[in-house]
Design a protein around this motif. Structure first.
Motif, mmCIF file in Angstrom:
data_model
loop_
_atom_site.group_PDB
_atom_site.id
_atom_site.type_symbol
_atom_site.label_atom_id
_atom_site.label_comp_id
_atom_site.label_asym_id
_atom_site.label_seq_id
_atom_site.Cartn_x
_atom_site.Cartn_y
_atom_site.Cartn_z
ATOM 1 N N GLU A 1 -32.635 -4.053 -0.047
ATOM 2 C CA GLU A 1 -32.202 -5.387 0.660
ATOM 3 C C GLU A 1 -33.475 -5.967 1.183
ATOM 4 O O GLU A 1 -34.153 -5.336 1.943
ATOM 5 C CB GLU A 1 -31.314 -4.731 1.706
ATOM 6 C CG GLU A 1 -30.514 -6.266 2.459
ATOM 7 C CD GLU A 1 -29.542 -5.812 3.277
ATOM 8 O OE1 GLU A 1 -29.538 -6.509 4.287
ATOM 9 O OE2 GLU A 1 -28.639 -4.995 3.157
ATOM 10 N N LEU A 2 -33.380 -7.448 1.034
ATOM 11 C CA LEU A 2 -34.586 -8.141 1.654
ATOM 12 C C LEU A 2 -33.903 -9.476 1.970
ATOM 13 O O LEU A 2 -33.120 -9.910 1.375
ATOM 14 C CB LEU A 2 -35.412 -8.496 0.537
ATOM 15 C CG LEU A 2 -36.538 -7.352 -0.069
ATOM 16 C CD1 LEU A 2 -37.282 -7.947 -1.047
ATOM 17 C CD2 LEU A 2 -37.507 -7.086 0.973
ATOM 18 N N PRO A 3 -34.877 -10.137 2.962
ATOM 19 C CA PRO A 3 -34.636 -11.405 3.386
ATOM 20 C C PRO A 3 -34.833 -12.389 1.965
ATOM 21 O O PRO A 3 -35.683 -12.133 1.436
ATOM 22 C CB PRO A 3 -35.375 -11.805 4.264
ATOM 23 C CG PRO A 3 -35.973 -10.477 5.049
ATOM 24 C CD PRO A 3 -35.743 -9.400 3.652
ATOM 25 N N ARG B 1 -28.144 -11.248 13.278
ATOM 26 C CA ARG B 1 -29.052 -11.461 14.276
ATOM 27 C C ARG B 1 -29.473 -12.764 14.188
ATOM 28 O O ARG B 1 -29.843 -13.377 15.045
ATOM 29 C CB ARG B 1 -30.340 -10.437 14.025
ATOM 30 C CG ARG B 1 -29.725 -9.064 14.726
ATOM 31 C CD ARG B 1 -30.816 -8.123 14.654
ATOM 32 N NE ARG B 1 -31.142 -7.637 13.113
ATOM 33 C CZ ARG B 1 -31.960 -7.051 12.678
ATOM 34 N NH1 ARG B 1 -32.979 -6.268 13.460
ATOM 35 N NH2 ARG B 1 -32.048 -6.675 11.290
ATOM 36 N N ASP B 2 -29.619 -13.248 12.734
ATOM 37 C CA ASP B 2 -30.314 -14.724 12.694
ATOM 38 C C ASP B 2 -29.526 -15.538 11.782
ATOM 39 O O ASP B 2 -29.723 -14.979 10.689
ATOM 40 C CB ASP B 2 -31.845 -14.429 12.489
ATOM 41 C CG ASP B 2 -32.467 -16.165 12.300
ATOM 42 O OD1 ASP B 2 -31.925 -17.086 12.299
ATOM 43 O OD2 ASP B 2 -33.673 -15.826 11.951
ATOM 44 N N ARG C 1 -29.917 -17.976 10.321
ATOM 45 C CA ARG C 1 -30.669 -18.988 9.281
ATOM 46 C C ARG C 1 -31.226 -18.053 8.250
ATOM 47 O O ARG C 1 -31.833 -18.558 7.188
ATOM 48 C CB ARG C 1 -31.954 -19.432 10.082
ATOM 49 C CG ARG C 1 -31.508 -20.672 11.362
ATOM 50 C CD ARG C 1 -32.801 -20.983 12.006
ATOM 51 N NE ARG C 1 -33.297 -19.815 12.513
ATOM 52 C CZ ARG C 1 -34.178 -19.682 13.462
ATOM 53 N NH1 ARG C 1 -35.170 -20.646 13.431
ATOM 54 N NH2 ARG C 1 -34.699 -18.630 13.981
ATOM 55 N N SER C 2 -31.183 -16.715 8.331
ATOM 56 C CA SER C 2 -31.574 -15.769 7.589
ATOM 57 C C SER C 2 -30.725 -15.210 6.564
ATOM 58 O O SER C 2 -29.577 -14.888 7.099
ATOM 59 C CB SER C 2 -32.588 -14.658 8.146
ATOM 60 O OG SER C 2 -32.899 -13.742 7.431
ATOM 61 N N VAL C 3 -30.946 -15.273 5.214
ATOM 62 C CA VAL C 3 -29.905 -14.664 4.425
ATOM 63 C C VAL C 3 -30.717 -13.319 3.722
ATOM 64 O O VAL C 3 -31.680 -13.322 3.432
ATOM 65 C CB VAL C 3 -29.488 -15.634 3.194
ATOM 66 C CG1 VAL C 3 -28.702 -14.858 2.131
ATOM 67 C CG2 VAL C 3 -28.860 -17.061 3.966
ATOM 68 N N ARG C 4 -29.958 -12.382 3.636
ATOM 69 C CA ARG C 4 -30.476 -11.165 2.969
ATOM 70 C C ARG C 4 -29.691 -11.021 1.669
ATOM 71 O O ARG C 4 -28.671 -11.353 1.530
ATOM 72 C CB ARG C 4 -30.139 -9.876 4.088
ATOM 73 C CG ARG C 4 -31.036 -10.225 5.257
ATOM 74 C CD ARG C 4 -30.883 -8.888 6.223
ATOM 75 N NE ARG C 4 -31.609 -7.500 5.708
ATOM 76 C CZ ARG C 4 -32.902 -7.548 5.586
ATOM 77 N NH1 ARG C 4 -33.514 -8.278 6.318
ATOM 78 N NH2 ARG C 4 -33.380 -6.327 5.237
ATOM 79 N N VAL C 5 -30.717 -10.466 0.815
ATOM 80 C CA VAL C 5 -29.973 -10.131 -0.593
ATOM 81 C C VAL C 5 -30.075 -8.873 -0.993
ATOM 82 O O VAL C 5 -31.042 -8.066 -0.717
ATOM 83 C CB VAL C 5 -30.540 -10.957 -1.501
ATOM 84 C CG1 VAL C 5 -31.843 -11.009 -1.477
ATOM 85 C CG2 VAL C 5 -29.903 -11.130 -2.962
ATOM 86 N N ARG C 6 -29.055 -7.963 -1.793
ATOM 87 C CA ARG C 6 -29.151 -6.682 -1.892
ATOM 88 C C ARG C 6 -28.674 -6.648 -3.203
ATOM 89 O O ARG C 6 -27.611 -7.443 -3.686
ATOM 90 C CB ARG C 6 -28.604 -5.820 -1.100
ATOM 91 C CG ARG C 6 -27.346 -5.993 -0.832
ATOM 92 C CD ARG C 6 -26.730 -4.937 0.056
ATOM 93 N NE ARG C 6 -25.254 -5.375 0.697
ATOM 94 C CZ ARG C 6 -24.064 -5.100 -0.074
ATOM 95 N NH1 ARG C 6 -24.142 -4.625 -1.192
ATOM 96 N NH2 ARG C 6 -23.068 -5.662 0.531
ATOM 97 N N PRO C 7 -29.097 -5.511 -4.127
ATOM 98 C CA PRO C 7 -28.294 -5.299 -5.414
ATOM 99 C C PRO C 7 -26.810 -4.677 -5.134
ATOM 100 O O PRO C 7 -26.743 -4.003 -4.168
ATOM 101 C CB PRO C 7 -29.183 -4.244 -6.130
ATOM 102 C CG PRO C 7 -29.786 -3.887 -5.113
ATOM 103 C CD PRO C 7 -29.996 -4.786 -3.842
ATOM 104 N N THR C 8 -26.001 -5.049 -5.825
ATOM 105 C CA THR C 8 -24.577 -4.415 -5.858
ATOM 106 C C THR C 8 -24.690 -3.048 -6.636
ATOM 107 O O THR C 8 -25.630 -2.748 -7.252
ATOM 108 C CB THR C 8 -23.536 -5.343 -6.334
ATOM 109 O OG1 THR C 8 -23.828 -5.377 -7.688
ATOM 110 C CG2 THR C 8 -23.537 -6.804 -5.782
#
Length: 162
Positions: free
Chosen positions: A56-58, A93-94, A96-103
């Motif tokens: 998972e990453l922003p 927490r923020d 404005r920040s979107v995190r993406v991760r593999p399903t």
């Protein structure tokens, strides 16, 4: 190192940028064929490579890793999400920040993708050490060109606004 005569400086066959672009297009053509069975485009494959590596990453960090701006990355992520390969979520927490991760499906795709780099390496005709050396030289070239671009300043006068 011999310097070509001035008359040759503007010949197409003397342009490193053209050679790099031609190689990039050739890679793109081969990747298009190899990735077809995975249902991925080359840019989508790059996104998945980073997510398989880091989890998972922003989105902002993902874009930085791939050298893609949000205008290019957002539609890519949307298509991957529609395909069920990634999930995007706003950070608690923020906002404005979107995190993406593999399903789970995105993670499972990794197994099928393992053959792609092997086939690319074989297609180059280079051995592993030659590939490593070329990648190192290209990374050095990228670093040098980035530094030169920063030194030269913004190409667009609008970028000079305070």
């Amino acid at each position: 190192m011999t310097t070509p005569p001035t008359a040759d400086w503007l010949r197409l066959d003397q342009q490193i940028c053209f050679s790099l672009n031609a190689a990039s297009r050739a890679f793109g053509g081969l990747y298009r064929v190899l990735l077809k069975d995975l249902g991925l485009t080359y840019p989508q494959y790059l996104v998945m490579l980073v997510l398989w590596e880091d989890g998972e990453l922003p989105v902002k960090e993902l874009g930085a890793r791939l050298r893609l701006d949000s205008g290019t990355l957002s539609p890519l992520l949307k298509r991957l999400e529609t395909a069920g390969l990634v999930r995007r979520e706003r950070s608690a927490r923020d906002e404005r920040s979107v995190r993406v991760r593999p399903t789970e499906d995105g993670t499972a795709l990794r197994e099928r993708a393992l053959e792609v780099p092997r086939r690319i390496a074989a297609a180059t005709g280079f051995d592993v050490d030659e590939i490593r050396a070329l990648r190192t030289r290209l990374d050095d070239l990228t670093t040098a060109l980035d530094a030169a671009a920063r030194q030269a300043g913004p190409a667009d006068p609008a970028d000079q606004r305070p």
